[in-house]
Structures are given as structure tokens and as C-alpha cells.
Design a protein around this motif. Structure first.
Motif, short mmCIF file in Angstrom:
data_model
loop_
_atom_site.label_atom_id
_atom_site.label_comp_id
_atom_site.label_asym_id
_atom_site.label_seq_id
_atom_site.Cartn_x
_atom_site.Cartn_y
_atom_site.Cartn_z
N ILE A 360 -1.67 -75.78 34.93
CA ILE A 360 -1.41 -75.75 36.38
C ILE A 360 -2.73 -75.67 37.15
N ARG A 525 6.02 -58.00 34.28
CA ARG A 525 5.44 -59.19 34.91
C ARG A 525 5.67 -59.16 36.40
N MET A 597 10.43 -65.26 45.63
CA MET A 597 10.48 -66.42 44.72
C MET A 597 11.80 -66.38 44.00
C1 PEP Z 1 6.86 -71.12 39.14
O1 PEP Z 1 7.23 -70.31 38.28
O2 PEP Z 1 7.40 -72.21 39.33
C2 PEP Z 1 5.69 -70.81 39.99
C3 PEP Z 1 5.39 -71.55 41.02
O3 PEP Z 1 4.93 -69.75 39.65
P1 PEP Z 1 3.92 -69.69 38.40
O4 PEP Z 1 3.81 -71.07 37.84
O5 PEP Z 1 2.63 -69.20 38.93
O6 PEP Z 1 4.58 -68.74 37.48
#
Ligand code: PEP
Ligand code: MG
Length: 750
Positions: A360, A525, A597
């Protein structure tokens, strides 16, 4: 039994090449199963259904490399075809038996053969034979277990051996990690703590190598003698003697001499030392005496001590090639910080997948990455030319002219596409029937602010604050955080900036806050940690809110919310911090918008409750996919099962959109799916109108949005939901994209 299995597997893993590895297996099996003969057939070359005899013990050795069996042919071919073992008392009387002339095998009629299978592919067959009793159940279980354990080692050794001997163009496949293509020179990561990870390298100057080797040895000897002195006060004399025995081993003799021979032959000191240590350790390991076998681990211990010193002496990687391709068994997010960004062109890693954080991060930086390459010949790659194709998930080692020409052309085409897309930069992302979509960027690094602004982003939809935490060796102070957040808020003044509170744990470790868990992704986490450590959370939120004073574009996002109470507790803390800052400043301060989230399945089913507490929600498709499909986002073994376009994931997201609609809570998506051209089509079709993605994906996403009407995307989404798997859904969308003349974007889809 387990000890014997372990020993054979370890020996094979450490073998310098495939022939050596196979001979070790043959020898070990004849000994451990009291067999008279052992043969190994492996699939050869381009035809996976043709097996060739690769190693043989107890039978005519001249047949190695000559005898072949197709799938279905003879006992070996039948075992391979059925993917099933065969245990026979009288092999020659079996109807499938095919005699190998002059092999001597009729003398050993008792036969046990098992297939070697890796990821559903039959790689070969191992068989043992003898003249005496039938192989019993335990022996059959032993051979089956061994074959299963050896499959990946054999595959890896074969690939590495092939590369080592042929040195010709060689393609390896993994999974697409981060999009893009690069041509460059491999730099193998070596932290100097592991003999196995030392890469092969030629010495530039053997005299200098010898000097640095001798210096390392001298320093370790000194240390050992010193340690013996210290220990003498606390330990009995015999224990201290061990340190002196170690020092003795280093003061001359074959360990030193053999290494020097390899260095004089033109190898660099670390790999010469690695090979000598391995060879000596192996000799001890094979002795049937527990005490002496233990000496093998002493030698390796010593090996690592010297290696550490050697690596310091080598002063590694002060100079990175201009086009560095970082290569390693496990390239991590923090490794990226070791390479100056203007030199870093690509990443190839044996482990990991497209959703690993290093991938990422690479995506955010516009660096192509290939992850999860199971048979990457890591040790032999340092200094070798590589082509990295982060779209298809392949890498070309020592590419020949045709591959280089092809990729130079792709790179030119890609540049031309980027250039054309730049025209869209200042245009709104709007469908042909006038539905406007907000496009924001994911960030976490200072270096991606300028490209983000240049690409026409409308703000930051996800700022991963853990990245500045990860590149430090202690928690950043409130003041340090304040400066980082102020910088991003100011840069995007007038646009929303979503700062996510610390999301460490899982695969995002902090070196200074180690967490040891058997199941980290299901463990401590994100918000679970920060609620347990309010001092960390409060410091962070203080820095965020202070940075927002006068800029007023901050939004706070809470990661890993799995229920209402975590949200309520977080809100109490955030409001308390705001109150404290108001008191300090003597004026009222705006409370930033607060979002959750949605990335844990329980949050999907509580979406209405969650929406009643927050100003917005953001779907983290990376984790939501991992948790819904029970597929570890980092595990290359199951990477093929990981897809955010899986119908179950799409249905869950639709449920989120519908649940949030009741309270008119805005929903955005910030996982990797938001930057995938096919994902963009699906997300719009389910009613999402705000996407946050890596900056490199933004203009492509805009082009896709501008090529479709919302109405047709809604229809396509309904069709997609009627399909039973991700592949069908992707091809439905891919076909539509192709029809709009955007087929070249398909390379960018993950
Ligand atoms: C996800 O989980 O899609 C996200 C954007 O967070 P991360 O990849 O940092 O866990
Ligand atoms: Mg996440």
C-alpha cells in the motif's frame, strides 16, 4: 520420527542447489526407512506432465536424467496422475509397472511411492523400495509428511538452481502488489542477522574482503575472550570454557581456511563465510550423536556473530543504484525508509500480498511492487537486472533484449497515458448523467502531498498516522505530531483532511512497542490499543485538534471499530481533549467531524447504531475483505482467494450504504478497491459518491467515472450481485471498460 523429518527438511532447505538437495533426501530416506533404493522424479521444463528421474540411490545411477514417465505411465506416472500414494508388496506384478531396463529394481519388489504436491500442482514423485517387509502405516505416513513438507523447498531449490546455473532470463510470478513497471538493479535486503539471507556477490577486491573478514574474526575472538572473563565470576569453569572453545574455533583451522579459499576465488566475505559455516554445521548434524549434533547449532551461532561484524565492516548500501529494485524474503514498510526515495524504482518480495502495508505504501509512492513470489532466488539476485511488472505480479530476472524492448515500450505508453490524463486534472469527476463524485487521496507521507495536489485531489480521505509513528524509534511527541498534522492540514487548506488515529498492531508493528500475539490481526489493533493506552490517544488527538486551530479542515477517523462502546469511549476522550484545549486557549474551538472506519464485519451489522454516533463512515475494503472472507491480507498462500470484488464483500458494502442512508450519514471508501478501475465502477453503482485512493490511481479513476452514466453503473451492479464469484464480476466490469476504449486501464486493476 519428527526429529528425523525435521532434520531432512532443514538439510534440504540449506542445500546449495537442487541436485545436492535431492541427493540428501535420497540418502536420508534410504537410511531412515531402511530402504534399499529411493528415486525422485520431478516434472521437467515446459511440460508439467512429463516426469524425469532426477535422483536415485541404490539403483543404477546412470539412469538419472534419462528415464522419463508421462502422467499415467508406469507406477510413477499413475501416482502423479491420481495425486495418490501407492504402497505395494510386489510392484512388478502391478499392471502399471514398467521396468526400467538395467536398473536393478526387480531385486526390490516392495514399493512405496508418494506424490509431491505444492498448491495443487504435482511437482513429482518420491518412491522407496526394498527387498524385505512391506512398508507399514507409520512409514507411509512418514514419507507422505516428508513429501508435503518438502514440496515448497523442492520448488524453491529447483528455481534457484536453475537460475544459478543458467543465469539466463528467468521469470518469477507472485501477486500484483502495487501497479506500475520498472527496470532496475536488484538490491537484496540483508540485515546481517541471518546466514540464510546472505546474498551471493562477487568481491570487488579480494584483498579488501580478506582484510575485513580477518578483522571481523579478530573482533569476535576478542569479544568471546572478554565474555569468558566476565562469565567466570558467575558460571562454573566448564560453561566458560564454551566461550573459549568458540574463540579457539576462530583462531585458525578449517572454518577460517575454507572461507579464505572461497574469498580468494572471488566471492565476497559474507557468502564465503555462510557457505563454510553451513558445510561444517552439516557435517556435525549428520552425526548420530545428540551431543555432536548440537555442535551444529554452536557453529551456526558463531556464524551469525561473525556475520554481524562482517556486515558492519562491509558498510552496506551507502550507494544505492539509481534504479534500485528492493528485493527480500520479506520487504517491510520500514525497509522502504532505508532507500533514498529518488533511487527506489521497484519492490520484489517473497512474502506478502497486494494488501500488505508495504504494498500500500509502495502504491502511495507510485512504486511498482510484486509480492508473494514463492520461488524467488533472493540470495542470487543482488546486483542483477530486473524488470518489475506490478500489474501482472511478475518479475523478469536478467531480462533478455525482447523483454527489455517490450517493457521500454510499455513504459513509454504508460507515460503517454499519464500525460493525456493530466488534462482531466482540473475537471470535476462527474458521470455522463451528471452525478458528481469526490475524489480524495490516501496519504501518510509528506512526500506525497505535492503530487496529490497536482493530480487535482479534493482533499485527503485517509491519512495513515501510523506511518510517521513507524519510521521513528519512539513515540513521536505531541509537538512532533502537531507539526506533521499542521503541515498536511495547511497544504490542503480549504479541503477536508481525514486524519486516522493510530492504527498499529496486525502487520503494522512499532519497533518500540512490541506486541507478541499468536493471531495479531484478530488481536490488539487500532482503536483497541489506543483505548487501552489513553495517554497515546489523547496526545495524538491533542496534536490533531491544536493543528486544526485556524485551518479548520480536520476530520478524525477511528480505525477497527467493532462496536458502539469503542466509539462512545473514543468520543468522550476526543470531546474532553477539545474542552482542555478550549480552556488553554481561552476561546471556543470547533469540534472536528468524527468518523468510523467500517472494516470489521460486526460494524456492518451495526451500521445504523454506528451512524447515529458519527458524522461520516469510511469503508476500509482491505480489512473488510480480509475479515469477511477469512483470508489473511498478507498471506500469499491464500492471495488468490482475496478479492474485494467477491459478491459477499459487495453485498456487505451495499448493506453499509443502505444502513447509512437512513440517517443520511455520508459513506466514503478508502481501501484499495477505491483506486481499482473496476472497483470504482462497482462502488459508484452501489451508491458511493466519495472515494479516497493512492494518488497514482486518481486520474484513471476520474476517467472511468467520466465514461459511464450513474444509471448504467447501477444496472451493472445489480447484474454483478447476481453472480456467484469475483472472477465473473470482474470480467463483467472489464468487458464494459474495454468497450469504452479503456482496456489499457485493466492492467491497473487488482
Ligand atoms: C482498509 O483496511 O481498507 C484501510 C484503508 O486501512 P489499512 O489498509 O490501513 O488497514
Ligand atoms: Mg484497515
Amino acid at each position: 520420527m519428527i526429529h528425523r523429518l525435521h532434520r531432512i527438511v532443514q538439510e534440504v532447505n540449506r542445500a546449495p542447489d537442487i541436485e545436492f538437495a535431492l541427493d540428501l533426501i535420497v540418502e536420508g530416506l534410504i537410511h531412515d526407512l531402511k530402504a534399499d533404493a529411493c528415486t525422485i522424479f520431478l516434472a521437467d521444463g515446459d511440460d508439467p506432465e512429463l516426469l524425469v528421474l532426477k535422483a536415485s540411490g541404490g539403483l543404477n545411477p546412470d539412469n538419472v536424467g534419462k528415464v522419463e514417465r508421462r502422467f499415467g505411465q508406469g507406477l510413477v506416472g499413475t501416482i502423479a496422475q491420481r495425486a495418490e500414494s501407492m504402497n505395494l508388496i510386489d510392484a512388478p506384478s502391478h499392471k502399471k509397472f514398467m521396468l526400467v531396463p538395467e536398473s536393478g529394481e526387480t531385486d526390490f519388489p516392495v514399493y512405496l511411492g508418494v506424490p509431491i504436491i505444492e498448491h495443487r500442482d504435482v511437482l513429482g514423485v518420491i518412491a522407496v523400495q526394498r527387498a524385505g517387509d512391506a512398508f507399514n502405516g507409520d512409514e507411509e505416513a512418514f514419507l507422505t509428511t516428508l513429501a508435503a513438507q518438502l514440496a515448497s523447498s523442492i520448488e524453491r531449490a529447483e528455481s534457484q538452481g536453475k537460475f544459478k546455473t543458467e543465469k539466463t532470463a528467468h521469470t518469477v510470478r507472485g501477486v500484483a502488489g502495487a501497479p506500475g513497471m520498472a527496470i532496475g538493479e536488484a538490491v537484496v535486503l540483508n540485515r546481517g542477522v541471518n546466514l540464510d539471507s546472505v546474498p551471493d556477490k562477487k568481491a570487488e577486491d579480494s584483498t579488501v574482503e580478506l582484510e575485513s573478514f580477518n578483522e571481523a574474526i579478530r573482533k569476535v575472538c576478542e569479544e568471546l575472550t572478554h565474555q569468558a572473563e566476565i562469565m567466570r565470576a558467575a558460571l562454573p569453569e566448564e560453561e566458560c570454557a564454551l566461550f573459549l572453545a568458540y574463540a579457539q574455533m576462530l583462531s585458525g583451522g578449517s572454518l577460517i581456511e575454507d572461507t579464505e579459499v572461497l574469498i580468494r576465488a572471488g566471492n565476497w566475505a559474507p557468502s564465503s563465510w555462510r557457505d563454510t559455516v553451513e558445510q561444517h554445521a552439516r557435517v556435525f548434524e549428520r552425526i548420530e550423536d545428540e551431543y555432536l549434533a548440537e555442535r551444529a547449532s554452536d557453529i551456526r551461532d558463531l556464524g551469525v556473530r561473525v556475520l554481524r561484524k562482517l556486515m558492519l565492516e562491509q558498510n552496506l548500501y551507502l550507494d544505492f543504484p539509481d534504479q534500485t529494485i528492493l528485493v527480500g524474503d520479506e520487504v517491510t514498510a520500514t525497509d522502504l525508509a532505508d532507500v533514498p526515495l529518488d533511487c527506489l524504482s521497484g519492490i520484489v518480495s517473497s512474502h506478502g500480498s497486494s494488501s500488505s502495508h508495504v504494498a500500500i505504501l509502495a502504491h502511495a509512492l507510485g512504486i511498482p511492487a510484486v509480492m508473494g513470489v514463492p520461488n524467488l532466488p533472493v540470495k542470487q539476485l543482488d546486483g542483477v537486472q530486473l524488470v518489475v511488472d506490478g500489474y501482472s505480479g511478475s518479475a523478469f530476472i536478467n531480462p533478455d533484449k525482447s523483454i527489455l524492448d517490450e517493457y521500454h515500450q510499455y513504459l513509454e505508453e504508460e507515460q503517454a497515458i499519464e500525460q493525456d490524463l493530466l488534462e482531466l486534472k482540473n475537471q470535476p469527476a462527474i458521470t455522463t448523467d451528471a452525478r458528481q463524485i469526490s475524489l480524495l487521496v490516501n496519504s501518510g507521507l509528506m512526500s506525497d502531498h505535492t503530487p496529490s495536489l497536482l493530480s487535482g485531489a479534493e482533499g485527503v480521505g485517509l491519512y495513515r498516522t501510523e506511518i510517521p509513528f513507524q519510521i521513528r524509534d519512539r513515540f513521536p511527541s505531541e509537538e512532533e505530531q502537531y507539526l506533521i498534522y499542521k503541515n498536511v492540514l495547511q497544504t490542503f487548506k480549504g479541503m477536508p483532511v481525514v486524519l486516522r488515529t493510530l492504527d498499529v498492531g496486525g502487520d503494522k508493528p512499532l519497533s518500540y512497542f512490541p506486541i507478541h500475539e499468536a493471531n495479531p490481526f484478530l488481536g490488539w489493533r487500532g482503536v483497541r490499543i489506543t483505548l487501552d493506552h489513553p495517554e497515546i490517544f489523547v496526545t495524538q488527538v491533542r496534536a490533531m485538534i491544536r493543528a486544526d486551530i485556524d485551518v479548520e479542515n480536520l476530520e478524525i477517523l477511528l480505525p477497527m471499530i467493532s462496536g458502539k462502546s469503542e466509539l462512545e469511549e473514543s468520543l468522550v476522550l476526543i470531546k474532553r481533549v477539545r474542552g482542555e484545549i478550549e480552556e488553554e486557549q481561552g476561546r471556543s474551538i470547533r469540534l472536528p467531524k468524527i468518523g468510523a472506519m467500517i472494516e470489521v464485519p460486526s460494524a456492518v451489522y451495526q451500521i445504523e447504531d454506528i451512524c447515529s454516533l458519527v458524522d461520516f463512515v469510511s469503508i476500509g475494503t482491505n480489512d473488510l475483505t480480509q475479515y469477511l472472507l477469512a483470508v489473511d491480507r498478507n498471506n500469499e498462500n491464500v492471495a488468490a482467494l482475496y478479492s474485494s470484488m467477491h459478491p459477499a464483500v459487495l453485498k456487505a458494502m451495499r448493506q453499509i450504504v443502505e444502513g447509512a442512508r437512513i440517517s443520511k450519514t455520508p459513506v466514503s471508501v478508502c481501501g484499495e478497491l477505491a483506486g481499482d478501475p473496476l472497483g470504482v465502477m462497482a462502488l459508484l453503482g452501489m451508491g458511493i459518491d466519495s472515494l479516497s485512493m493512492s494518488v497514482g490511481s486518481l486520474l484513471r479513476a476520474k476517467k472511468v467515472i467520466m465514461s459511464f452514466s450513474y444509471v448504467e453503473l447501477v444496472e451493472l451492479f445489480e447484474q454483478a450481485l447476481g453472480m456467484s464469484d469475483a472472477t465473473m464480476i470482474r470480467s463483467l466490469y472489464a468487458g464494459e471498460l474495454d468497450q469504452r476504449g479503456l482496456g489499457s486501464f485493466l492492467r491497473a486493476g487488482k
